[in-house]
Design a protein around this motif. Structure first.
Motif, PDB file in Angstrom:
ATOM      1  N   GLU A 172      98.694 -66.266  58.651  1.00  0.00           N
ATOM      2  CA  GLU A 172      98.159 -64.997  58.580  1.00  0.00           C
ATOM      3  C   GLU A 172      97.520 -64.846  56.919  1.00  0.00           C
ATOM      4  O   GLU A 172      96.756 -64.306  56.660  1.00  0.00           O
ATOM      5  CB  GLU A 172      99.345 -63.821  58.546  1.00  0.00           C
ATOM      6  N   ASP A 173      98.211 -65.682  56.142  1.00  0.00           N
ATOM      7  CA  ASP A 173      97.800 -65.585  54.604  1.00  0.00           C
ATOM      8  C   ASP A 173      96.437 -66.197  54.672  1.00  0.00           C
ATOM      9  O   ASP A 173      95.578 -65.945  54.159  1.00  0.00           O
ATOM     10  CB  ASP A 173      98.886 -66.157  53.788  1.00  0.00           C
ATOM     11  N   LEU A 174      96.283 -67.365  55.222  1.00  0.00           N
ATOM     12  CA  LEU A 174      95.259 -68.288  55.496  1.00  0.00           C
ATOM     13  C   LEU A 174      94.237 -67.423  55.986  1.00  0.00           C
ATOM     14  O   LEU A 174      92.942 -67.607  55.528  1.00  0.00           O
ATOM     15  CB  LEU A 174      95.310 -69.629  56.232  1.00  0.00           C
ATOM     16  N   ASN A 175      94.299 -66.639  57.104  1.00  0.00           N
ATOM     17  CA  ASN A 175      93.367 -65.788  57.734  1.00  0.00           C
ATOM     18  C   ASN A 175      92.951 -64.829  56.666  1.00  0.00           C
ATOM     19  O   ASN A 175      91.658 -64.383  56.670  1.00  0.00           O
ATOM     20  CB  ASN A 175      93.926 -65.227  58.944  1.00  0.00           C
ATOM     21  N   ARG A 176      93.710 -64.183  55.986  1.00  0.00           N
ATOM     22  CA  ARG A 176      93.368 -63.214  55.042  1.00  0.00           C
ATOM     23  C   ARG A 176      92.411 -63.885  54.021  1.00  0.00           C
ATOM     24  O   ARG A 176      91.307 -63.291  53.501  1.00  0.00           O
ATOM     25  CB  ARG A 176      94.472 -62.502  54.542  1.00  0.00           C
ATOM     26  N   SER A 177      92.737 -65.089  53.501  1.00  0.00           N
ATOM     27  CA  SER A 177      91.961 -65.706  52.436  1.00  0.00           C
ATOM     28  C   SER A 177      90.688 -66.189  52.952  1.00  0.00           C
ATOM     29  O   SER A 177      89.711 -65.990  52.344  1.00  0.00           O
ATOM     30  CB  SER A 177      92.777 -66.992  51.953  1.00  0.00           C
ATOM     31  N   SER A 178      90.556 -66.538  54.447  1.00  0.00           N
ATOM     32  CA  SER A 178      89.376 -67.082  54.852  1.00  0.00           C
ATOM     33  C   SER A 178      88.405 -65.801  55.053  1.00  0.00           C
ATOM     34  O   SER A 178      87.344 -65.977  54.798  1.00  0.00           O
ATOM     35  CB  SER A 178      89.525 -67.596  56.382  1.00  0.00           C
ATOM     36  N   ARG A 179      89.004 -64.558  55.516  1.00  0.00           N
ATOM     37  CA  ARG A 179      88.104 -63.514  55.627  1.00  0.00           C
ATOM     38  C   ARG A 179      87.579 -63.116  54.465  1.00  0.00           C
ATOM     39  O   ARG A 179      86.532 -62.771  54.164  1.00  0.00           O
ATOM     40  CB  ARG A 179      88.988 -62.408  56.290  1.00  0.00           C
ATOM     41  N   THR A 180      88.399 -63.049  53.053  1.00  0.00           N
ATOM     42  CA  THR A 180      88.104 -62.605  51.812  1.00  0.00           C
ATOM     43  C   THR A 180      86.980 -63.500  51.463  1.00  0.00           C
ATOM     44  O   THR A 180      85.977 -63.160  50.997  1.00  0.00           O
ATOM     45  CB  THR A 180      89.140 -62.772  50.945  1.00  0.00           C
ATOM     46  N   LEU A 181      87.043 -64.910  51.649  1.00  0.00           N
ATOM     47  CA  LEU A 181      86.274 -66.028  51.282  1.00  0.00           C
ATOM     48  C   LEU A 181      84.852 -65.819  51.994  1.00  0.00           C
ATOM     49  O   LEU A 181      83.682 -65.911  51.299  1.00  0.00           O
ATOM     50  CB  LEU A 181      86.696 -67.451  51.449  1.00  0.00           C
ATOM     51  N   ASN A 182      84.945 -65.527  53.320  1.00  0.00           N
ATOM     52  CA  ASN A 182      83.735 -65.256  54.066  1.00  0.00           C
ATOM     53  C   ASN A 182      82.921 -64.046  53.488  1.00  0.00           C
ATOM     54  O   ASN A 182      81.710 -64.023  53.312  1.00  0.00           O
ATOM     55  CB  ASN A 182      84.211 -65.161  55.420  1.00  0.00           C
ATOM     56  N   GLY A 183      83.892 -63.045  53.058  1.00  0.00           N
ATOM     57  CA  GLY A 183      83.119 -61.769  52.483  1.00  0.00           C
ATOM     58  C   GLY A 183      82.331 -62.020  51.015  1.00  0.00           C
ATOM     59  O   GLY A 183      81.176 -61.642  50.963  1.00  0.00           O
ATOM     60  N   MET A 184      83.157 -62.810  50.436  1.00  0.00           N
ATOM     61  CA  MET A 184      82.457 -63.362  49.172  1.00  0.00           C
ATOM     62  C   MET A 184      81.091 -63.890  49.422  1.00  0.00           C
ATOM     63  O   MET A 184      80.093 -63.894  48.669  1.00  0.00           O
ATOM     64  CB  MET A 184      83.449 -64.014  48.088  1.00  0.00           C
ATOM     65  N   ILE A 185      81.076 -65.096  50.414  1.00  0.00           N
ATOM     66  CA  ILE A 185      79.975 -65.967  50.723  1.00  0.00           C
ATOM     67  C   ILE A 185      78.777 -64.862  51.023  1.00  0.00           C
ATOM     68  O   ILE A 185      77.590 -65.150  50.811  1.00  0.00           O
ATOM     69  CB  ILE A 185      80.530 -67.022  51.476  1.00  0.00           C
ATOM     70  N   MET A 186      79.348 -63.766  52.117  1.00  0.00           N
ATOM     71  CA  MET A 186      78.146 -63.007  52.427  1.00  0.00           C
ATOM     72  C   MET A 186      77.800 -62.187  51.462  1.00  0.00           C
ATOM     73  O   MET A 186      76.302 -62.081  51.272  1.00  0.00           O
ATOM     74  CB  MET A 186      78.874 -61.914  53.531  1.00  0.00           C
ATOM     75  N   ARG A 187      78.456 -61.656  50.527  1.00  0.00           N
ATOM     76  CA  ARG A 187      77.836 -61.123  49.348  1.00  0.00           C
ATOM     77  C   ARG A 187      76.733 -61.822  48.342  1.00  0.00           C
ATOM     78  O   ARG A 187      75.863 -61.365  47.968  1.00  0.00           O
ATOM     79  CB  ARG A 187      78.952 -60.516  48.547  1.00  0.00           C
ATOM     80  N   ILE A 188      77.319 -63.069  48.250  1.00  0.00           N
ATOM     81  CA  ILE A 188      76.281 -64.235  47.414  1.00  0.00           C
ATOM     82  C   ILE A 188      75.135 -64.447  48.359  1.00  0.00           C
ATOM     83  O   ILE A 188      74.288 -64.431  47.412  1.00  0.00           O
ATOM     84  CB  ILE A 188      77.199 -65.272  47.120  1.00  0.00           C
ATOM     85  N   MET A 189      75.064 -64.676  49.306  1.00  0.00           N
ATOM     86  CA  MET A 189      73.975 -64.810  50.303  1.00  0.00           C
ATOM     87  C   MET A 189      73.101 -63.481  49.939  1.00  0.00           C
ATOM     88  O   MET A 189      71.738 -63.725  49.900  1.00  0.00           O
ATOM     89  CB  MET A 189      74.199 -65.105  51.531  1.00  0.00           C
ATOM     90  N   GLN A 190      73.610 -62.492  50.241  1.00  0.00           N
ATOM     91  CA  GLN A 190      72.879 -61.240  50.125  1.00  0.00           C
ATOM     92  C   GLN A 190      72.257 -61.028  48.823  1.00  0.00           C
ATOM     93  O   GLN A 190      70.967 -60.693  48.379  1.00  0.00           O
ATOM     94  CB  GLN A 190      73.733 -59.927  50.397  1.00  0.00           C
ATOM     95  N   GLN A 191      73.054 -61.341  47.858  1.00  0.00           N
ATOM     96  CA  GLN A 191      72.459 -61.192  46.376  1.00  0.00           C
ATOM     97  C   GLN A 191      71.309 -62.462  46.089  1.00  0.00           C
ATOM     98  O   GLN A 191      70.329 -62.029  45.457  1.00  0.00           O
ATOM     99  CB  GLN A 191      73.406 -61.370  45.221  1.00  0.00           C
ATOM    100  N   LYS A 192      71.378 -63.625  46.912  1.00  0.00           N
ATOM    101  CA  LYS A 192      70.289 -64.569  46.510  1.00  0.00           C
ATOM    102  C   LYS A 192      69.041 -64.153  47.231  1.00  0.00           C
ATOM    103  O   LYS A 192      68.001 -64.190  46.806  1.00  0.00           O
ATOM    104  CB  LYS A 192      70.735 -65.763  47.312  1.00  0.00           C
ATOM    105  N   VAL A 193      69.136 -63.312  48.487  1.00  0.00           N
ATOM    106  CA  VAL A 193      68.149 -62.891  49.225  1.00  0.00           C
ATOM    107  C   VAL A 193      67.579 -61.926  48.479  1.00  0.00           C
ATOM    108  O   VAL A 193      66.185 -61.741  48.342  1.00  0.00           O
ATOM    109  CB  VAL A 193      68.499 -62.243  50.628  1.00  0.00           C
ATOM    110  N   ILE A 194      68.242 -60.914  47.894  1.00  0.00           N
ATOM    111  CA  ILE A 194      67.561 -59.999  46.848  1.00  0.00           C
ATOM    112  C   ILE A 194      66.878 -60.681  45.927  1.00  0.00           C
ATOM    113  O   ILE A 194      65.845 -60.053  45.417  1.00  0.00           O
ATOM    114  CB  ILE A 194      68.870 -59.033  46.638  1.00  0.00           C
ATOM    115  N   LEU A 195      67.716 -61.518  45.079  1.00  0.00           N
ATOM    116  CA  LEU A 195      66.939 -62.150  43.887  1.00  0.00           C
ATOM    117  C   LEU A 195      65.439 -62.933  44.351  1.00  0.00           C
ATOM    118  O   LEU A 195      64.490 -62.753  43.621  1.00  0.00           O
ATOM    119  CB  LEU A 195      67.836 -63.265  43.590  1.00  0.00           C
ATOM    120  N   TYR A 196      65.732 -63.663  45.529  1.00  0.00           N
ATOM    121  CA  TYR A 196      64.461 -64.228  46.156  1.00  0.00           C
ATOM    122  C   TYR A 196      63.351 -63.013  46.475  1.00  0.00           C
ATOM    123  O   TYR A 196      62.212 -63.275  45.973  1.00  0.00           O
ATOM    124  CB  TYR A 196      64.636 -64.907  47.379  1.00  0.00           C
ATOM    125  N   LEU A 197      63.706 -61.999  46.906  1.00  0.00           N
ATOM    126  CA  LEU A 197      62.758 -60.850  47.197  1.00  0.00           C
ATOM    127  C   LEU A 197      62.150 -60.459  45.956  1.00  0.00           C
ATOM    128  O   LEU A 197      60.900 -60.253  45.741  1.00  0.00           O
ATOM    129  CB  LEU A 197      63.302 -59.903  47.937  1.00  0.00           C
TER     130      LEU A 197
END
Length: 216
Positions: A172-197
């Motif tokens: 369960e801890d790993l699942n929570r960590s995985s969800r948190t990490l996935n959220g961070m990755i999504m935010r980074i990708m969103q920031q990169k897209v915004i930066l490219y635009l």
């Protein structure tokens, strides 16, 4: 609380003790006491046989974990009763022989072969009784080992259950960590897209400004 089987055992022990004592008295008794002793012994032997039959019936009702032990006890008691019966027959025959010789009524003796057969049968029953006792001890030791194994298995089961719970919590801890990490990755990708635009818009504006300067 004493069970019915144990009550039968106590009655059987008292009967066999009386039979043993009366067999000893039979050898030294006179002709008058002899008839009463023989009657008492035969009566007690019949009562002991009836008790053994009651024990056989009671064995079927005991718990499965104790059934084999009780059955072994009954076999030992039955062998003991046979031995006492043979001792009674020997004591009665020997005393009869002595009475016949002293009174010189008839010349009847138990043959040597018959005596030897009785002795051999007695020894065979004694050996069988010892083997039954050894078997009973083995059964008791096996039961103790089985109980210890069951106890160890129960402890191991608890250990495995605790380990499983810890693994479940870790998962369960790993699942929570995985969800948190996935959220961070999504935010980074969103920031990169915004930066490219933003970069693209900046380049377009620069190019447009250069175009306007050359056009003038």
């Amino acid at each position: 609380m004493v069970s019915l089987f144990e009550n039968y055992e106590q009655q059987y022990s008292a009967l066999t003790a009386d039979i043993t004592a009366q067999i000893g008295s039979l050898t030294a008794s006179g002709s008058k006491d002899r008839r009463q002793l023989i009657s008492n012994i035969e009566k007690h032997v019949e009562e002991a046989q009836e008790l053994l039959e009651q024990m056989d019936l009671e064995v079927r009702e005991v718990e499965s974990s104790k059934k084999q032990r009780c059955k072994t006890k009954v076999d030992c008691y039955r062998a003991e009763l046979k031995r006492l019966t043979l001792e009674y027959i020997k004591a009665r025959a020997v005393k009869q022989e002595a009475l016949y010789d002293s009174a010189e009524d008839i010349d009847v003796r138990i043959s040597i072969d018959q005596k030897q057969c009785l002795l051999d049968n007695s020894e065979t029953l004694e050996r069988a009784g010892r083997k039954l006792n050894d078997g009973y001890r083995v059964i008791v030791e096996t039961e103790e080992i089985g109980n210890q194994v069951l106890k160890n298995l129960a402890e191991q089961r608890e250990t495995i259950q605790r380990s499983r719970n810890r693994l479940r919590e870790t998962d369960e801890d790993l699942n929570r960590s995985s969800r948190t990490l996935n959220g961070m990755i999504m935010r980074i990708m969103q920031q990169k897209v915004i930066l490219y635009l933003v970069g693209i818009c900046f380049i377009v504006l620069v190019c447009f400004g250069v175009y306007l300067s050359f056009k003038k």
